[in-house]
Design a protein around this motif. Sequence first.
Motif, mmCIF file in Angstrom:
data_model
loop_
_atom_site.group_PDB
_atom_site.id
_atom_site.type_symbol
_atom_site.label_atom_id
_atom_site.label_comp_id
_atom_site.label_asym_id
_atom_site.label_seq_id
_atom_site.Cartn_x
_atom_site.Cartn_y
_atom_site.Cartn_z
ATOM 1 N N PRO A 771 0.720 -1.337 -0.047
ATOM 2 C CA PRO A 771 0.092 0.051 0.023
ATOM 3 C C PRO A 771 0.928 1.198 0.065
ATOM 4 N N PRO A 772 0.445 2.217 -0.809
ATOM 5 C CA PRO A 772 1.300 3.458 -1.040
ATOM 6 C C PRO A 772 1.573 4.314 0.484
ATOM 7 N N GLU A 773 0.468 4.203 1.135
ATOM 8 C CA GLU A 773 0.804 4.884 2.289
ATOM 9 C C GLU A 773 1.993 4.494 3.242
ATOM 10 N N SER A 774 2.325 3.557 2.730
ATOM 11 C CA SER A 774 3.691 3.178 3.796
ATOM 12 C C SER A 774 4.646 4.130 3.410
ATOM 13 N N THR A 775 4.883 4.549 2.080
ATOM 14 C CA THR A 775 5.499 5.498 1.796
ATOM 15 C C THR A 775 5.255 7.028 2.294
#
Length: 820
Positions: A771-775
């Motif tokens: 999931p891009p929210e990790s970045t």
Amino acid sequence: MNYRVISRMVFLVLLSFAVQTADAFQKTAPRCYKMEIQPEWSEDGTQFWYQNHLGVDSWEIIFVDAKRGLRKSLVNTSEMKSHLQRIQMGFDEAQSCKFYGFSYDFDQQVCSFTFQQQSYVFDVEMNELKVSEPSDTERAKNDSGRLDDDNARSENSGEHTEITFVNRTKLLLTYSWINSSGQSVAYGSIKPEARNSQHTFSGHVWEITDSEGGYYGRFRGHPSPLPIEIHERVERKQRQASRTPRVSYQNSPDGKWQIQHDAGNLILRSAQGNETRSLTKDGHPENPYQFSGWSPDSQSLIATKVFPVEYENVYTLESAARQGYRGKLHEHRYALPGDEMTQYEWHLFNIETEDQHRLDLPIIDFGRPVIHWTSDQTFVVPKTDRGHQRFRLIECDTRTRKTRTIIDEKTDTFLWSAHGPSIPKTNFLKLSKELIYVSEQSGWRHLYLVNLEEPGSMQPITSGEWVVRKIESVDEETRQIIFAASGRHPDQDPYFLHHYRVNFDGTDLIELTEGNGSHSIEFSPDQRYLIDTYSRVDLPHVHNLRNAINGELICPLEEADNQELIEAGWKTPTAFHTTGRDGQTEIWGVICFPDNYDESKSYPILEDIYAGPHNYHVPKTFRQSRWYEQETEAGFIVVKIDGMGTAHRSKAFHDVCWQNLKDAGLPDRKLWIQAAANKYAGMDTSRVGIYGTSAGGQNAVSALLFHGDFYIAAVASCGCHDNRMDKASWNEQWMGYPVGPKYAASSNIDHAAKLEGNLLLMVGELDNNVPPESTYRLVDALIKADKEFDFLLLPGQGHTNGGSYGNRRRIQFFKEHLHP
């Protein structure tokens, strides 16, 4: 203006340019030849032939008699051109020649092929070439070579060939390529009584229509092309849509009964349809029963009652949607570590008495339920506990409903049972109540023989300080196994694969392959012989024919020819190894130098990192394309290393990753780079950068957070920067279950304030893997810690390193901070 016509014209121009460019590239780009052998075996399995490609339009046909240990060339390009010049008026021996559809008749000792739409046969013994007219059978087959399926489409590309159409109608015909999606792409036209040949691949489909919309059928490219004459229109068959909904039935072995699912319940139905029983009544769509299997005697069946869990959503925002002027929100279900998972409860049904019993078997709370019947009345269930620290194989007797544990393996770290093992833990035999079990209980991955009638019995088949990697074949009659393993040769790279034969009782271990490299094998149809192929990153492929029983060399076959690559200045990677953090364990990797590398100069170092525990990641075999061409041309030395925590070494080596993914083998990698720099003076250890994608993105950031004294720049793409935010199946295996403080200890987000050096983060906004929210959360943490860094959002992209744009930005970033 007809935009459709113009767009088709543009497409055909571009397609023609692409084909010409590819053809020119094929003729000019340096290549390595004889990289593979594709044997065509005789019926008795003692002889085979294959074709060697020796250059552009250059080949030879090789014949091998395995029984006699004989290898010889039957004919080659220059010889065939000489023969053609003698029998074909006007043939220019210097012209480029395309030959198609080679075959060899072992009995007649003749080669057959097609050249310029004409069939030929070459008599090997007589050294004579003749024109071959197709037989009546072949001609009839070819003239009526229309496919039965009018919806046929192109399959995976086979070998180069051509397809020739002869127009026997009075209309202008059009031939169109049908791509793998079923779309028609017009290529050309054929006038009445004319013929046209089109380059294609075997397996590709072509359609013929006329100027009035008439249809003549679809035809498939064949390795041995003959002209296809087009005479009459045919009626296009339309695919019939099913009018009745498909119903899934599980038939009993005796054919008398069927199981049907209905609104979460199981319905027993006679095969004749005259009897129906409801086996369950308490199921419903939100809590259904799920059929698992019939007993071999059809007297009972096993099912599970499912307690589903609907995982929560993760969301991505498509900011540059193709249609409209608003962003588009995407969502999909995604299980995170610690989330509740679907559970399966075991039930037994007796067909005669209609009794239902809940079984005393452990609930499956990770993965899906699987059963294996060991007799008419007994079956076994494999059970991996959530967290991967315990594996059980439990037997159940359907008559008594009693259970007993056959295997119960536990560990303090993890049992590698998901994401990567190439051998299942349990491999059941058919001729006996035994199985071959795979375990690292000795500290190394080995094979064990388990007697299902004797719980607790587990006899080693293989043992030692090396790793079994793959089971090639199991012969239950001779009770022998052929398998691949690595690490048995102390003088070779411990990841190199070799192949062995061993008895079930562990005796008579025989090595079937030989040579300093990583091996692959291909058996003859009866497994009496094998072709042993091996290579290294610095050694092109070597092919040998061996006895598959004792491994003895029968005859050498080929050594790949990379002379063109060498003359073009191509350089192989340099393998290097040194001891890791413990001062004993060898750490292996490769170094790629710039073509103009000069020891008297200083070069910055880039490490391409991916430390995922599911595999090793340093290449071991030869390839003809350049490694890290853009990076080395920019003046960097590039290294790739397998540090501790990755797979296919000892269990202790692998266990370094346990609840410690931030380690990523970085202490070993630093020592490796320093040792390499001591040997290769041009490597500047004061200018070291690191980059990676996915788990490699996590590793690259960890390098700056926890080893900022050594790595001074990093590029991280789509990284998993906190394992609590990534997929449950991956992270619970390496980081443990339930979620505990070790997750925070490995989190890049929680340690963002420790950032040293220069960092570029990239992420695809539609990443559905990590999931891009990790970045995004790492970006947020770095901002809150008042850290300097660069961030590149990739609109409309998924789990990626950014492609060509991302590569350019990555190299530019390292140029700015490492100054090559």
